[in-house]
Write a protein that holds these residues in place. Structure first.
Motif, mmCIF file in Angstrom:
data_model
loop_
_atom_site.group_PDB
_atom_site.id
_atom_site.type_symbol
_atom_site.label_atom_id
_atom_site.label_comp_id
_atom_site.label_asym_id
_atom_site.label_seq_id
_atom_site.Cartn_x
_atom_site.Cartn_y
_atom_site.Cartn_z
ATOM 1 N N ILE A 159 0.839 -1.195 0.000
ATOM 2 C CA ILE A 159 0.000 0.000 0.000
ATOM 3 C C ILE A 159 0.874 1.246 0.000
ATOM 4 N N SER A 160 0.299 2.310 -0.503
ATOM 5 C CA SER A 160 0.918 3.629 -0.441
ATOM 6 C C SER A 160 0.284 4.347 0.740
ATOM 7 N N LEU A 161 1.106 4.946 1.556
ATOM 8 C CA LEU A 161 0.627 5.663 2.738
ATOM 9 C C LEU A 161 0.882 7.145 2.517
ATOM 10 N N GLU A 162 -0.177 7.941 2.448
ATOM 11 C CA GLU A 162 -0.045 9.371 2.194
ATOM 12 C C GLU A 162 -0.528 10.144 3.418
ATOM 13 N N ILE A 163 0.311 11.026 3.911
ATOM 14 C CA ILE A 163 -0.037 11.851 5.065
ATOM 15 C C ILE A 163 -0.748 13.103 4.549
ATOM 16 N N LEU A 164 -1.984 13.286 4.973
ATOM 17 C CA LEU A 164 -2.768 14.459 4.607
ATOM 18 C C LEU A 164 -2.841 15.410 5.792
ATOM 19 N N GLN A 165 -3.348 16.591 5.545
ATOM 20 C CA GLN A 165 -3.459 17.585 6.622
ATOM 21 C C GLN A 165 -4.375 17.100 7.748
#
Length: 80
Positions: free
Chosen positions: A29-35
């Motif tokens: 999986i790709s883990l993206e940190i959002l605001q």
């Protein structure tokens, strides 16, 4: 859906239900940190979205320039 954090060594993780893993064929999986949170996205084996990086673009430009070194494009015999 909610999930509790579980300790895994010095890290923390979540358990993803088997049905979801199977539905999205999760392996990586790709883990993206959002605001305001974290976004998980499945990465398929043939997914090329990560191929477009500044480093790869720079390398491609360099290869393109090197391909034309030593070629006189103003040569009258040159044909496209």
């Amino acid at each position: 859906m909610t999930a509790n954090l579980i300790q895994i060594g010095n890290s923390w993780g979540i358990r993803i239900p088997k049905k979801i893993v199977e539905q999205f064929e999760l392996k990586t999986i790709s883990l993206e940190i959002l605001q305001d949170g974290i976004f998980l996205r499945p990465i398929k084996p043939n997914d090329i979205s990560g191929w477009d990086t500044p480093e790869l673009r720079k390398a491609a430009r360099k290869e393109k320039q090197e391909a034309f070194e030593g070629i006189d494009l103003n040569d009258k015999e040159w044909r496209w």
